[in-house]
Design an enzyme around this catalytic site. Structure first.
Site, PDB file in Angstrom:
ATOM      1  N   HIS A 103      16.495  -8.255 -17.934  1.00  0.00           N
ATOM      2  CA  HIS A 103      15.292  -8.653 -17.203  1.00  0.00           C
ATOM      3  C   HIS A 103      15.414  -8.338 -15.707  1.00  0.00           C
ATOM      4  O   HIS A 103      15.058  -9.171 -14.859  1.00  0.00           O
ATOM      5  CB  HIS A 103      15.035 -10.146 -17.408  1.00  0.00           C
ATOM      6  CG  HIS A 103      13.585 -10.527 -17.342  1.00  0.00           C
ATOM      7  ND1 HIS A 103      12.768 -10.210 -16.269  1.00  0.00           N
ATOM      8  CD2 HIS A 103      12.795 -11.197 -18.227  1.00  0.00           C
ATOM      9  CE1 HIS A 103      11.556 -10.682 -16.482  1.00  0.00           C
ATOM     10  NE2 HIS A 103      11.542 -11.284 -17.673  1.00  0.00           N
ATOM     11  N   HIS A 123      11.858 -16.437 -23.999  1.00  0.00           N
ATOM     12  CA  HIS A 123      13.187 -15.968 -23.594  1.00  0.00           C
ATOM     13  C   HIS A 123      14.333 -16.851 -24.088  1.00  0.00           C
ATOM     14  O   HIS A 123      15.300 -17.094 -23.375  1.00  0.00           O
ATOM     15  CB  HIS A 123      13.250 -15.833 -22.076  1.00  0.00           C
ATOM     16  CG  HIS A 123      12.410 -14.707 -21.536  1.00  0.00           C
ATOM     17  ND1 HIS A 123      12.073 -13.593 -22.274  1.00  0.00           N
ATOM     18  CD2 HIS A 123      11.844 -14.529 -20.304  1.00  0.00           C
ATOM     19  CE1 HIS A 123      11.339 -12.781 -21.532  1.00  0.00           C
ATOM     20  NE2 HIS A 123      11.178 -13.322 -20.353  1.00  0.00           N
ATOM     21  N   GLU A 162      11.371  -4.027 -19.672  1.00  0.00           N
ATOM     22  CA  GLU A 162      12.255  -4.760 -20.574  1.00  0.00           C
ATOM     23  C   GLU A 162      12.202  -4.122 -21.962  1.00  0.00           C
ATOM     24  O   GLU A 162      11.277  -4.360 -22.730  1.00  0.00           O
ATOM     25  CB  GLU A 162      11.821  -6.222 -20.656  1.00  0.00           C
ATOM     26  CG  GLU A 162      11.701  -6.923 -19.310  1.00  0.00           C
ATOM     27  CD  GLU A 162      10.827  -8.160 -19.387  1.00  0.00           C
ATOM     28  OE1 GLU A 162      11.139  -9.054 -20.215  1.00  0.00           O
ATOM     29  OE2 GLU A 162       9.831  -8.235 -18.638  1.00  0.00           O
TER      30      GLU A 162
END
Length: 405
Positions: free
Chosen positions: A228, A158, A368
């Site tokens: 997210h 991420h 996502e």
């Protein structure tokens, strides 16, 4: 006082990409850090209200002296969304059920301190510069090897240690939408190129939350953004008891196989005759015990042959008791289904979220939308390299509603 950085960002939507890139090259220092954001929730709406759509903003604390704001988008029919400038984060989504009750259906925190905590699993955040994983935290672009922050064993997750979810985004209201923009400097977290990213949040009268993400860069760099949010359509307090009642459908005929560290191997496998086949609705409580790793944390490949790219159906989730459903549409080739497998076990202390509610394992699901994980290291995956003069675009729509039966 408006800084040079914020002046650049405020003008990005009215300038050409070339001018923006020149400004970026002139601003970014070698060790730039960007601001962070904050949050807050707003009052409950009445299902019977028919007021016009509106957007409001309020202060929501500070991070290292920098102001965080919370924005509330309303459609006038009981549907409200709160987003905060810290991480361009969705803090709350309030939506009616078939009984006329309005509940908050995303997990999160009541204050900015919660989002700064080490137990925040990216609740509602805009994740970048590269969402999901990069194997070995390395990649090659045009013959140059780059090493980025390794924040999980065997890779980068991420965007790194202090990625876009931990920045305060510049934010404004325009045309009944919230626009958030971030300047990410060349070399940040090891990535090449200065990047301007913009996220637009808007709602519609029929219960859609529409998110539009764009980015431009001064150098060739991988880009893969996502939102997210963690959903539980019973309400954010439902935990596993209610999650197991959800019925899920995902429009995917293949999935990307991963190793024990959740890094893609490069194999793209058919979902047929496997626990990954969610093309026909399945109750999560029936399938989760059979999924390797204790639950879903896998990328599903969305077919591109069922209509215009921007209108592709990705997934539908229903909570039968409340009648609430969520439909997801996106122009991205993949979607990561995550069922909160890494949350604390119910026999331990949970993540303390909104209203003091503790969140436990399997307490929510994420959908996502994204490019395939580690696409930069697999030639058979969709391209993830953004080059100067190009614009990265990502559209995702979360459509909420309820059915009587």
């Amino acid at each position: 006082m408006m800084t040079h950085k914020h002046s650049i960002i405020n003008n990005i939507n009215s300038r050409s990409k070339t001018k923006a890139e020149v400004q970026l090259r002139g601003y970014c220092p070698s060790s730039a850090t960007l601001g962070k954001t904050k949050l807050r929730s707003t009052r409950k709406a009445s299902f019977a209200n028919s007021e016009a759509m509106s957007v409001t903003r309020q202060p929501w604390g500070t991070v290292q002296g920098e102001k965080v704001e919370i924005f509330t988008l309303k459609n006038g029919h009981g549907f409200e969304v709160d987003v905060i400038s810290y991480g361009a984060t969705i803090q709350s989504i309030r939506t009616p059920d078939k009984h006329g009750n309005i509940d908050d259906v995303v997990l999160g925190f009541d204050n900015i301190e919660g989002y700064l905590g080490s137990d925040n699993p990216y609740f509602g955040a805009t994740v970048g510069r590269v969402a999901n994983r990069i194997g070995k935290a390395k990649f090659n672009v045009d013959g140059v090897m780059y090493t980025v922050a390794e924040n999980v064993p065997g890779g980068s997750l991420h965007g790194g240690l202090k990625a876009w979810d931990k920045k305060i985004w510049n934010a404004t209201i325009r045309d009944n939408a919230v626009w958030m923009t971030l300047l990410s400097c060349d070399g940040e977290e090891g990535y090449p190129g200065a990047v301007i990213a913009t996220v637009k949040f808007s709602v519609t009268n029929d219960g859609r939350l529409v998110i539009k993400m764009t980015a431009v860069s001064t150098k060739a760099t991988p880009i893969n953004l996502t939102n997210h949010s963690y959903f539980n359509l019973f309400g954010h307090s439902g935990n596993a008891t209610e999650l197991y009642k959800h019925e899920i459908t995902i429009n995917a005929d293949r999935w990307t196989v991963t190793d024990e560290g959740s890094i893609p191997t490069g194999e793209i496998r058919s979902v047929a005759n496997s626990i990954m086949d969610l093309r026909v609705s399945k109750q999560l409580g029936d399938v989760l015990p059979k999924v390797p790793g204790g639950g879903y944390d896998y990328n599903f490949c969305v077919p591109n042959d069922d209509g215009p790219k921007g209108d592709r159906f990705v997934a539908r989730v229903l909570h039968p008791n409340t009648g609430r459903y969520l439909e997801v549409y996106s122009d991205q080739p993949g979607v990561q289904l995550y069922t909160s497998n890494g949350f604390p076990d119910e026999k331990t202390k949970g993540i303390v979220g909104k209203n003091g509610q503790q969140y436990f394992k399997h307490g929510a699901f994420c959908l996502e939308t994204q490019n395939y994980p580690d696409a930069v290291n697999h030639e058979n995956f969709p391209n993830s390299i953004l080059r100067p003069g190009q614009t990265y675009k990502h559209s995702v729509t979360y459509k909420f509603g309820f059915q009587e039966q």
